[in-house]
Design a protein around this motif. Sequence first.
Motif, PDB file in Angstrom:
ATOM      1  N   ALA A 127       0.812  -1.109  -0.033  1.00 58.79           N
ATOM      2  CA  ALA A 127       0.130  -0.059   0.021  1.00 58.79           C
ATOM      3  C   ALA A 127       0.925   1.220   0.172  1.00 58.79           C
ATOM      4  O   ALA A 127       0.613   2.370  -0.861  1.00 58.79           O
ATOM      5  N   VAL A 128       2.094   1.128   0.786  1.00 57.95           N
ATOM      6  CA  VAL A 128       2.815   2.365   0.909  1.00 57.95           C
ATOM      7  C   VAL A 128       3.491   2.495  -0.571  1.00 57.95           C
ATOM      8  O   VAL A 128       3.711   3.858  -1.238  1.00 57.95           O
ATOM      9  N   ALA A 129       3.963   1.493  -1.056  1.00 56.80           N
ATOM     10  CA  ALA A 129       4.577   1.614  -2.498  1.00 56.80           C
ATOM     11  C   ALA A 129       3.498   2.099  -3.671  1.00 56.80           C
ATOM     12  O   ALA A 129       3.911   2.992  -4.516  1.00 56.80           O
ATOM     13  N   GLN A 130       2.365   1.743  -3.407  1.00 53.79           N
ATOM     14  CA  GLN A 130       1.511   2.073  -4.266  1.00 53.79           C
ATOM     15  C   GLN A 130       1.217   3.515  -4.101  1.00 53.79           C
ATOM     16  O   GLN A 130       0.673   4.305  -5.099  1.00 53.79           O
ATOM     17  N   ALA A 131       1.031   3.813  -2.957  1.00 55.49           N
ATOM     18  CA  ALA A 131       0.764   5.564  -2.655  1.00 55.49           C
ATOM     19  C   ALA A 131       1.845   6.184  -3.064  1.00 55.49           C
ATOM     20  O   ALA A 131       1.510   7.427  -3.588  1.00 55.49           O
ATOM     21  N   GLU A 132       2.967   5.860  -2.892  1.00 50.85           N
ATOM     22  CA  GLU A 132       4.222   6.594  -3.568  1.00 50.85           C
ATOM     23  C   GLU A 132       4.392   6.567  -5.104  1.00 50.85           C
ATOM     24  O   GLU A 132       4.733   7.637  -5.676  1.00 50.85           O
ATOM     25  N   ALA A 133       3.914   5.522  -5.672  1.00 50.42           N
ATOM     26  CA  ALA A 133       3.636   5.589  -7.251  1.00 50.42           C
ATOM     27  C   ALA A 133       2.615   6.511  -7.641  1.00 50.42           C
ATOM     28  O   ALA A 133       2.861   7.398  -8.603  1.00 50.42           O
ATOM     29  N   VAL A 134       1.635   6.700  -7.032  1.00 51.79           N
ATOM     30  CA  VAL A 134       0.540   7.686  -7.197  1.00 51.79           C
ATOM     31  C   VAL A 134       0.846   9.199  -7.056  1.00 51.79           C
ATOM     32  O   VAL A 134       0.851   9.965  -7.986  1.00 51.79           O
ATOM     33  N   HIS A 135       1.680   9.203  -5.997  1.00 55.61           N
ATOM     34  CA  HIS A 135       2.217  10.533  -5.503  1.00 55.61           C
ATOM     35  C   HIS A 135       3.180  10.876  -6.492  1.00 55.61           C
ATOM     36  O   HIS A 135       3.280  12.291  -7.123  1.00 55.61           O
ATOM     37  N   LEU A 136       4.220   9.999  -6.999  1.00 57.53           N
ATOM     38  CA  LEU A 136       5.121  10.510  -8.041  1.00 57.53           C
ATOM     39  C   LEU A 136       4.527  10.833  -9.393  1.00 57.53           C
ATOM     40  O   LEU A 136       4.910  11.715 -10.201  1.00 57.53           O
ATOM     41  N   ARG A 137       3.367  10.228  -9.822  1.00 61.00           N
ATOM     42  CA  ARG A 137       2.674  10.399 -11.195  1.00 61.00           C
ATOM     43  C   ARG A 137       1.916  11.756 -11.042  1.00 61.00           C
ATOM     44  O   ARG A 137       2.190  12.370 -12.025  1.00 61.00           O
ATOM     45  N   VAL A 138       1.486  11.960  -9.858  1.00 60.11           N
ATOM     46  CA  VAL A 138       0.842  13.292  -9.740  1.00 60.11           C
ATOM     47  C   VAL A 138       1.706  14.432  -9.623  1.00 60.11           C
ATOM     48  O   VAL A 138       1.567  15.528 -10.568  1.00 60.11           O
ATOM     49  N   ARG A 139       2.774  14.380  -9.104  1.00 64.67           N
ATOM     50  CA  ARG A 139       3.946  15.214  -9.112  1.00 64.67           C
ATOM     51  C   ARG A 139       4.586  15.326 -10.639  1.00 64.67           C
ATOM     52  O   ARG A 139       4.660  16.623 -10.942  1.00 64.67           O
ATOM     53  N   GLN A 140       4.551  14.444 -11.372  1.00 67.82           N
ATOM     54  CA  GLN A 140       5.273  14.541 -12.365  1.00 67.82           C
ATOM     55  C   GLN A 140       4.272  15.184 -13.531  1.00 67.82           C
ATOM     56  O   GLN A 140       4.581  15.913 -14.312  1.00 67.82           O
ATOM     57  N   THR A 141       2.922  14.847 -13.246  1.00 67.58           N
ATOM     58  CA  THR A 141       2.046  15.600 -14.131  1.00 67.58           C
ATOM     59  C   THR A 141       1.720  17.000 -13.831  1.00 67.58           C
ATOM     60  O   THR A 141       1.650  17.850 -14.911  1.00 67.58           O
ATOM     61  N   GLN A 142       1.871  17.323 -12.452  1.00 70.24           N
ATOM     62  CA  GLN A 142       1.906  18.785 -12.414  1.00 70.24           C
ATOM     63  C   GLN A 142       3.160  19.344 -12.756  1.00 70.24           C
ATOM     64  O   GLN A 142       2.921  20.696 -13.242  1.00 70.24           O
ATOM     65  N   THR A 143       4.063  18.700 -12.724  1.00 71.22           N
ATOM     66  CA  THR A 143       5.312  19.755 -13.043  1.00 71.22           C
ATOM     67  C   THR A 143       5.412  19.654 -14.692  1.00 71.22           C
ATOM     68  O   THR A 143       5.750  20.602 -15.355  1.00 71.22           O
ATOM     69  N   ALA A 144       4.895  18.680 -15.414  1.00 67.06           N
ATOM     70  CA  ALA A 144       4.783  18.870 -16.804  1.00 67.06           C
ATOM     71  C   ALA A 144       3.742  19.800 -17.359  1.00 67.06           C
ATOM     72  O   ALA A 144       4.136  20.620 -18.360  1.00 67.06           O
ATOM     73  N   SER A 145       2.655  19.881 -16.471  1.00 68.78           N
ATOM     74  CA  SER A 145       1.757  20.719 -16.869  1.00 68.78           C
ATOM     75  C   SER A 145       2.079  22.404 -16.487  1.00 68.78           C
ATOM     76  O   SER A 145       1.931  23.212 -17.464  1.00 68.78           O
ATOM     77  N   CYS A 146       2.786  22.353 -15.569  1.00 65.41           N
ATOM     78  CA  CYS A 146       3.324  24.008 -14.982  1.00 65.41           C
ATOM     79  C   CYS A 146       4.420  24.208 -16.089  1.00 65.41           C
ATOM     80  O   CYS A 146       4.536  25.359 -16.626  1.00 65.41           O
ATOM     81  N   SER A 147       5.087  23.455 -16.548  1.00 67.45           N
ATOM     82  CA  SER A 147       6.179  23.746 -17.514  1.00 67.45           C
ATOM     83  C   SER A 147       5.609  24.030 -18.875  1.00 67.45           C
ATOM     84  O   SER A 147       6.320  24.925 -19.513  1.00 67.45           O
ATOM     85  N   TYR A 148       4.603  23.491 -19.087  1.00 71.72           N
ATOM     86  CA  TYR A 148       3.781  23.615 -20.561  1.00 71.72           C
ATOM     87  C   TYR A 148       3.277  25.136 -20.516  1.00 71.72           C
ATOM     88  O   TYR A 148       3.422  25.914 -21.518  1.00 71.72           O
ATOM     89  N   TRP A 149       2.774  25.473 -19.393  1.00 71.89           N
ATOM     90  CA  TRP A 149       2.042  26.893 -19.422  1.00 71.89           C
ATOM     91  C   TRP A 149       2.971  28.081 -19.146  1.00 71.89           C
ATOM     92  O   TRP A 149       2.902  29.146 -19.613  1.00 71.89           O
ATOM     93  N   THR A 150       4.294  27.569 -18.595  1.00 79.00           N
ATOM     94  CA  THR A 150       5.155  28.942 -18.520  1.00 79.00           C
ATOM     95  C   THR A 150       6.187  29.102 -19.511  1.00 79.00           C
ATOM     96  O   THR A 150       6.582  30.089 -19.638  1.00 79.00           O
TER      97      THR A 150
END
Length: 184
Positions: A127-150
């Motif tokens: 469960a911890v590993a799955q939560a970390e994987a989801v957290h990393l995906r969300v973080r990568q999606t957010q950084t990718a969308s932020c760099s797209y708009w900036t």
Amino acid sequence: MKEGGRKQGSASPCAACKLLRRRCAADCVFAPYFPADEPHKFANVHKVFGASNVNKMLQGIGRLSLICIRRYNTSNDLYELPEHQRGDAVSSMVYEANARVRDPVYGCVGAISSLQQQIDALQIQLAVAQAEAVHLRVRQTQTASCSYWTQPHSPTNSASPSSKPIFDIDMGLDHTSYADSMWS
């Protein structure tokens, strides 16, 4: 070839008769389940359950630990264990006896409890590993969308894909030495 716990052509007694120091008859009830080359199996079963109780169970006239096999009977009837289930009953008795010899207090319940604790710990780790994987995906999606708009988007720049990879993760490897050892 083994047939019923005895080697063909020899009068070698089964493990039960050998331990009990008695003559092993041709119709010995122990011979099919306790072969001569596995004396430890019967030794532990005899130590925990007793030869008499095992004999009664194998002959189909006892109630040894048939509670596990036929647990819904409320009368005091003696059960006859079908012959096709006797091998399974002996395997269960051998397992329980071995567990009881290793852990006299808890027996196989201790082993089951230990395995259940391991399962619980592994489920928590998963469960911890799955939560970390989801957290990393969300973080990568957010950084990718932020760099797209900036980044400024010109008509020529927006049509071409970004030259920067989506997953730009530095794994901390020395890529030059890694490539050299890999391909040389």
